[in-house]
Each structure stands twice: as C-alpha cells, then as structure tokens.
Design a protein around this motif. Sequence first.
Motif, PDB file in Angstrom:
ATOM      1  N   GLY A  23       0.820  -1.122  -0.093  1.00  0.00           N
ATOM      2  CA  GLY A  23       0.106   0.065  -0.062  1.00  0.00           C
ATOM      3  C   GLY A  23       1.007   1.301  -0.060  1.00  0.00           C
ATOM      4  O   GLY A  23       0.512   2.307   0.429  1.00  0.00           O
ATOM      5  N   LEU A  24       2.055   1.117  -0.601  1.00  0.00           N
ATOM      6  CA  LEU A  24       2.937   2.322  -0.548  1.00  0.00           C
ATOM      7  C   LEU A  24       3.320   2.778  -2.143  1.00  0.00           C
ATOM      8  O   LEU A  24       3.018   2.118  -2.947  1.00  0.00           O
ATOM      9  N   SER A  25       3.345   3.954  -2.271  1.00  0.00           N
ATOM     10  CA  SER A  25       3.783   4.583  -3.502  1.00  0.00           C
ATOM     11  C   SER A  25       5.361   4.061  -3.818  1.00  0.00           C
ATOM     12  O   SER A  25       6.091   3.461  -2.991  1.00  0.00           O
ATOM     13  N   ARG A  26       5.693   3.942  -5.137  1.00  0.00           N
ATOM     14  CA  ARG A  26       6.977   3.453  -5.449  1.00  0.00           C
ATOM     15  C   ARG A  26       8.283   4.626  -4.834  1.00  0.00           C
ATOM     16  O   ARG A  26       9.087   3.853  -4.486  1.00  0.00           O
ATOM     17  N   SER A  27       7.792   5.604  -5.066  1.00  0.00           N
ATOM     18  CA  SER A  27       8.740   6.663  -4.389  1.00  0.00           C
ATOM     19  C   SER A  27       9.076   6.460  -2.936  1.00  0.00           C
ATOM     20  O   SER A  27       9.964   6.367  -2.337  1.00  0.00           O
ATOM     21  N   ARG A  28       8.124   6.135  -2.060  1.00  0.00           N
ATOM     22  CA  ARG A  28       8.234   5.801  -0.524  1.00  0.00           C
ATOM     23  C   ARG A  28       8.674   4.598  -0.599  1.00  0.00           C
ATOM     24  O   ARG A  28       9.702   4.387   0.598  1.00  0.00           O
ATOM     25  N   LEU A  29       8.425   3.430  -1.122  1.00  0.00           N
ATOM     26  CA  LEU A  29       9.249   2.102  -1.066  1.00  0.00           C
ATOM     27  C   LEU A  29      10.782   2.478  -1.347  1.00  0.00           C
ATOM     28  O   LEU A  29      11.593   1.824  -0.654  1.00  0.00           O
ATOM     29  N   PHE A  30      11.027   3.258  -2.293  1.00  0.00           N
ATOM     30  CA  PHE A  30      12.512   3.269  -2.678  1.00  0.00           C
ATOM     31  C   PHE A  30      13.074   4.412  -1.604  1.00  0.00           C
ATOM     32  O   PHE A  30      14.341   3.948  -1.037  1.00  0.00           O
TER      33      PHE A  30
END
Length: 66
Positions: A23-30
């Motif tokens: 449930g995260l954005s790609r940016s947040r996961l990076f």
Amino acid sequence: MKTAISIDDELLHEMDKTARSMGLSRSRLFAIAADDFLKRQRGEEMLRRLNELYSGAMEPAEKRLL
C-alpha cells in the motif's frame, strides 16, 4: 526532491509489485529501501572501526581485569 535513476526492468517490476502489496507508492518504497541500506552501511562502518580500534594488544590494566 525529485530525481531520475536507471534501474533494471525486472527489479523495477518487483519494486512496483511490492509497493502495491504494501500500500505504498513506488517513491516511498525506494525511500524506505535507501534509508534501510544507509543505516546498515553506517552500522557496518561503526563495527569495522570498533574492530580496528580493539584489534591491538590489551593494555596491562585490561589484562588484570580479565
């Protein structure tokens, strides 16, 4: 801050899949992954420096304590 990076297609696909499942954005996961990596690097550097510091012979006072 926005930035652009080059990344292997397979890794990007896996990151996207993982981000969606969490449930995260790609940016947040990076950002989470980079932060975790840097924390581990700092810990490893600290351990390396401590090992270097304590790799020498013991002081006489240290020998008495043992």
